[in-house]
Design a protein around this motif. Structure first.
Motif, PDB file in Angstrom:
ATOM      1  N   TYR A  77      48.296  38.908  31.594  1.00 44.12           N
ATOM      2  CA  TYR A  77      47.533  38.194  32.621  1.00 44.12           C
ATOM      3  C   TYR A  77      46.065  38.021  32.269  1.00 44.12           C
ATOM      4  CZ  TYR A  77      45.478  42.514  34.444  1.00 44.12           C
ATOM      5  OH  TYR A  77      44.757  43.673  34.585  1.00 44.12           O
ATOM      6  N   GLY A 108      31.114  35.575  35.062  1.00 41.39           N
ATOM      7  CA  GLY A 108      31.241  37.013  34.826  1.00 41.39           C
ATOM      8  C   GLY A 108      32.604  37.530  35.248  1.00 41.39           C
ATOM      9  N   LEU A 109      33.066  37.083  36.417  1.00 42.45           N
ATOM     10  CA  LEU A 109      34.354  37.550  36.938  1.00 42.45           C
ATOM     11  C   LEU A 109      35.484  37.271  35.951  1.00 42.45           C
ATOM     12  CD1 LEU A 109      35.592  38.820  39.531  1.00 42.45           C
ATOM     13  CD2 LEU A 109      36.076  36.504  40.297  1.00 42.45           C
ATOM     14  N   PHE A 110      35.371  36.155  35.252  1.00 40.80           N
ATOM     15  CA  PHE A 110      36.411  35.785  34.292  1.00 40.80           C
ATOM     16  C   PHE A 110      36.153  36.375  32.900  1.00 40.80           C
ATOM     17  CE2 PHE A 110      39.591  33.012  36.212  1.00 40.80           C
ATOM     18  CZ  PHE A 110      39.090  32.962  37.497  1.00 40.80           C
TER      19      PHE A 110
ATOM     20  N   ASN B   2      37.364  44.474  31.523  1.00 45.79           N
ATOM     21  CA  ASN B   2      36.534  43.319  31.892  1.00 45.79           C
ATOM     22  C   ASN B   2      35.229  43.827  32.549  1.00 45.79           C
ATOM     23  OD1 ASN B   2      35.396  40.986  32.855  1.00 45.79           O
ATOM     24  ND2 ASN B   2      37.222  40.287  33.955  1.00 45.79           N
ATOM     25  N   HIS B   4      32.237  42.558  32.274  1.00 45.48           N
ATOM     26  CA  HIS B   4      31.454  41.464  32.870  1.00 45.48           C
ATOM     27  C   HIS B   4      31.937  41.188  34.297  1.00 45.48           C
ATOM     28  CE1 HIS B   4      29.251  40.558  29.284  1.00 45.48           C
ATOM     29  NE2 HIS B   4      30.347  40.401  28.572  1.00 45.48           N
ATOM     30  N   GLY B   5      33.263  41.299  34.488  1.00 42.68           N
ATOM     31  CA  GLY B   5      33.834  41.087  35.817  1.00 42.68           C
ATOM     32  C   GLY B   5      33.373  42.148  36.794  1.00 42.68           C
ATOM     33  N   ALA B   8      29.811  41.544  37.610  1.00 42.34           N
ATOM     34  CA  ALA B   8      29.644  40.350  38.461  1.00 42.34           C
ATOM     35  C   ALA B   8      29.865  40.725  39.926  1.00 42.34           C
ATOM     36  CB  ALA B   8      30.616  39.254  38.035  1.00 42.34           C
ATOM     37  N   ILE B   9      30.943  41.483  40.185  1.00 43.88           N
ATOM     38  CA  ILE B   9      31.232  41.904  41.569  1.00 43.88           C
ATOM     39  C   ILE B   9      30.113  42.819  42.071  1.00 43.88           C
ATOM     40  CG2 ILE B   9      32.827  43.199  43.042  1.00 43.88           C
ATOM     41  CD1 ILE B   9      35.091  42.316  41.147  1.00 43.88           C
ATOM     42  N   PHE B  12      26.947  40.899  42.745  1.00 43.59           N
ATOM     43  CA  PHE B  12      27.133  40.042  43.922  1.00 43.59           C
ATOM     44  C   PHE B  12      26.999  40.855  45.207  1.00 43.59           C
ATOM     45  CE2 PHE B  12      29.762  38.118  47.200  1.00 43.59           C
ATOM     46  CZ  PHE B  12      29.308  36.814  47.183  1.00 43.59           C
ATOM     47  N   SER B  15      23.444  42.005  45.744  1.00 45.40           N
ATOM     48  CA  SER B  15      22.546  40.930  46.198  1.00 45.40           C
ATOM     49  C   SER B  15      22.789  40.625  47.669  1.00 45.40           C
ATOM     50  CB  SER B  15      22.704  39.675  45.337  1.00 45.40           C
ATOM     51  OG  SER B  15      23.860  38.979  45.693  1.00 45.40           O
ATOM     52  N   GLU B  91      39.591  33.435  43.977  1.00 45.77           N
ATOM     53  CA  GLU B  91      38.937  33.573  42.681  1.00 45.77           C
ATOM     54  C   GLU B  91      39.196  34.979  42.110  1.00 45.77           C
ATOM     55  OE1 GLU B  91      34.740  32.794  42.849  1.00 45.77           O
ATOM     56  OE2 GLU B  91      34.786  31.844  40.884  1.00 45.77           O
ATOM     57  N   LEU B  92      39.141  35.948  42.999  1.00 47.50           N
ATOM     58  CA  LEU B  92      39.376  37.339  42.595  1.00 47.50           C
ATOM     59  C   LEU B  92      40.824  37.523  42.140  1.00 47.50           C
ATOM     60  CD1 LEU B  92      37.621  39.938  42.750  1.00 47.50           C
ATOM     61  CD2 LEU B  92      38.758  40.420  44.904  1.00 47.50           C
ATOM     62  N   ALA B  95      41.529  35.904  38.686  1.00 50.05           N
ATOM     63  CA  ALA B  95      40.647  36.306  37.576  1.00 50.05           C
ATOM     64  C   ALA B  95      41.329  37.340  36.677  1.00 50.05           C
ATOM     65  CB  ALA B  95      39.354  36.884  38.139  1.00 50.05           C
ATOM     66  N   ILE B  97      41.183  40.328  35.817  1.00 52.05           N
ATOM     67  CA  ILE B  97      40.540  41.597  36.153  1.00 52.05           C
ATOM     68  C   ILE B  97      41.579  42.526  36.786  1.00 52.05           C
ATOM     69  CG2 ILE B  97      39.722  40.777  38.446  1.00 52.05           C
ATOM     70  CD1 ILE B  97      37.069  42.282  37.768  1.00 52.05           C
ATOM     71  N   SER B  98      41.528  43.814  36.407  1.00 51.88           N
ATOM     72  CA  SER B  98      42.551  44.755  36.897  1.00 51.88           C
ATOM     73  C   SER B  98      42.143  45.340  38.255  1.00 51.88           C
ATOM     74  CB  SER B  98      42.728  45.889  35.898  1.00 51.88           C
ATOM     75  OG  SER B  98      41.560  46.690  35.893  1.00 51.88           O
ATOM     76  N   GLU B 101      39.250  47.707  37.988  1.00 54.52           N
ATOM     77  CA  GLU B 101      37.960  47.038  37.792  1.00 54.52           C
ATOM     78  C   GLU B 101      37.439  46.420  39.095  1.00 54.52           C
ATOM     79  OE1 GLU B 101      39.246  46.071  33.211  1.00 54.52           O
ATOM     80  OE2 GLU B 101      39.389  44.512  34.732  1.00 54.52           O
TER      81      GLU B 101
END
Lengths: 325, 253
Positions: A77, A108-110, B2, B4-5, B8-9, B12, B15, B91-92, B95, B97-98, B101
């Protein structure tokens, strides 16, 4: 099959039955080659969004397999989702976030490292750069639609799903969208879009798939589809009005207009003999003269409506048959 | 992984705190100051020392715990509930991302905010009373573990809730009463024996007691039992979150 021929997306026997028992997808199989633009047409509730959601990981398939660039969407995935960008149907955004920050968040999320130059390019391509510091809540509907595309492109996907990208969008913005889609294809992105608008499919798609009741009724190249299923009509403007069709030309299955000034002959472009020569000979023999003639071809919309109607009739017949048994 | 993921969260969510600074930081500080003025100065001056500590100082760990619990839950639950509510959760879910994460990003941010708030309250308290911390490392352990485990609980609540009422019902009707009845503002020794036993069933008592011990070395229950309880709660919450993501509970149909 070598790597060049490997489809970017392969869906095999994909089915989805929701908890309530509703079968949203029934044994769907399709292959999409790199760089194609595919339009998925279908009425509301046909299964278009469920199909996209299953490929993107939002909906869990009940059975079947999906691979993206050869990677399985469940097992690999991380790889498949990194290759995919999704623009949802609804204008779902974080209203109080700024345009730039939300696009940077998506990148970033991706799993991609920050890249200001790429984000700047994406926002400029979508005419959003001058709004980069604005809060999303201040954007118009069209701008929000473009922002969702920017978010989906932030991580440089190779496959882009656009779920009804021009729903509720004005004509000028729709044309802008088509231009964006064509430019994306030129950069090597494969695009799968769902739409209600037949002219959208007609305008930008290479292939058209028609979904109804969770099944793919047909998937064909747009030109082949038009040729295969498109019926042509020959319309004759008569010099004098006819009250009824003379017996001599009855065998041609003509339609006469109410005022008797127009004859319409429908023929199949794929058949060996269209019957046009014989019709014109018979008209001359019967002394019927015409001032003008022109031909029209059925639009994709008519083809689509016919296909959906046929499929619905088949389904009702199957249901009635089962009930009778 | 991930990273970066996760970042990013995390960014976010942080902020979002900056955007809601008054609600996130200023409001709890004002509320805490009021507690000190009312309970510490006005009423506290008429109450004798509890366990050898002035009443104003006695309530500091309880106040920190009250804010840690309620803010951890509300930060994390709102963090995941809001994307569900507005629809951006797509989006989540799509993505690369596990589960771990995603949790790290949301819960990490919620816990960071609560820990910051805990220290702000500590600093506010120092303005009103003469503060002493006997075991700063243990205090830090309690604050961090409590913030993490209750942020996880908030995350679970945010996934479970399908309306704003459900989102606020647990902090208001469960957590706040448990904190008030968990010895935040009194010692259970002040209660009749029956209610002392009942209090031992209140999980928040163990948290308040452990944190208070790190300040003044006075506790209702053994500090290691308290620490073990927080760790166990953390594990339970994390297991529930893993199960939620694996089954797609209220996230994926």
């Amino acid at each position: 099959m070598n790597a060049v021929d490997e489809p970017i997306l392969r869906v095999s026997n994909l089915s989805k039955t929701y908890a309530g028992g509703f079968e949203a997808l029934k044994d769907i199989s399709l292959e999409i080659q790199k760089g194609e633009i595919i339009a998925l047409l279908g009425p509301n509730g046909a299964g278009k969004t469920t199909l996209i959601s299953a490929i993107c990981g939002i909906v869990r398939p009940s059975s079947g397999q999906v691979t993206v660039a050869g990677f399985d969407i469940a097992r690999d995935y991380r790889k498949t989702r990194a290759l995919i960008g999704l623009v949802p149907q609804e204008l779902t955004t974080d209203s109080f976030e700024s345009v730039y920050n939300t696009v940077a968040f998506s990148r970033g999320l991706f799993g991609r490292a920050p890249n200001h130059a790429h984000l700047e390019k994406v926002l400029k391509d979508l005419s959003l750069w001058d709004k980069k510091d604005n809060k999303i809540i201040t954007l118009s509907g069209g701008m929000k639609r473009r922002l969702l595309i920017a978010k989906a492109l932030a991580h440089e996907p190779r496959v882009l799903f656009l779920d009804e990208p021009t729903a509720g969008v004005d004509v000028s913005l729709r044309k802008d969208m088509w231009k964006i889609v064509k430019e994306l294809r030129e950069s090597g992105v494969t695009i799968i879009l769902t739409t209600h608008y037949i002219e959208e499919a007609e305008e930008i798609a290479d292939r058209v798939g028609v979904i109804n009741n969770g099944e793919i009724i047909l998937i064909e190249s747009k030109t082949a589809l038009m040729q295969k299923l498109g019926k042509k009509q020959l319309i004759l403007d008569l010099s004098e009005s006819l009250s009824a069709l003379p017996a001599a030309i009855n065998r041609h299955d003509l339609a006469i207009s109410d005022d008797g000034m127009k004859l319409t002959y429908t023929f199949d472009t794929q058949s060996e003999r269209t019957g046009i020569t014989a019709l014109l000979d018979d008209l001359k023999a019967a002394g019927i003269q015409f001032r003008d003639l022109n031909t029209t071809q059925s639009s994709l919309e008519e083809i689509f409506v016919n296909l959906v109607d046929e499929s619905s009739e088949k389904n009702s017949a199957a249901v009635n048959g089962a009930a009778a048994e | 992984m991930n990273l970066h993921g996760v970042m990013a969260i995390y960014r976010f969510e942080m902020s979002r705190t900056r955007r809601t600074l008054i609600q996130s930081i200023v409001a709890p500080v004002i509320t805490t100051s009021l507690y000190f003025i009312v309970f510490g100065a006005a009423i506290g001056s008429r109450i004798q020392e509890v366990g050898g500590v002035s009443y104003g100082a006695f309530i500091v760990p309880g106040l920190i715990m009250l804010n840690l619990l309620t803010n951890s839950i509300s930060n994390a639950s709102f963090g995941i509930y809001f994307p569900k509510f507005v629809g951006t959760v797509y989006e989540l879910l799509s993505a690369p991302i596990s589960t771990f994460e995603v949790v790290l990003g949301y819960v990490g941010a919620a816990a960071t905010k609560s820990i910051m708030l805990g220290f702000i309250i500590l600093a506010t308290a120092a303005l009103f009373i003469d503060l002493q911390i006997a075991h700063p490392i243990i205090m830090l352990a309690f604050i961090v573990l409590t913030a993490l485990s209750f942020s996880l609980l908030g995350f679970i609540l945010g996934i479970w809730a399908d309306n704003f009422e459900k989102l606020s019902v647990v902090p208001m009707l469960v957590i706040t009463p448990l904190v008030f009845l968990g010895g935040s503002f009194y010692s259970t020794e002040m209660l009749p024996p029956f209610w002392q036993t009942v209090s031992l069933m209140n999980p928040v008592l163990y948290l308040v007691s452990g944190l208070r011990w790190s300040f003044y070395e006075i506790a209702e229950v053994n500090v290691w039992v308290s620490l073990g309880s927080v760790l166990m709660f953390l594990l339970i919450c994390f297991s529930i979150v893993v199960w939620m993501f694996k089954t797609g509970y209220k996230l994926r149909s």
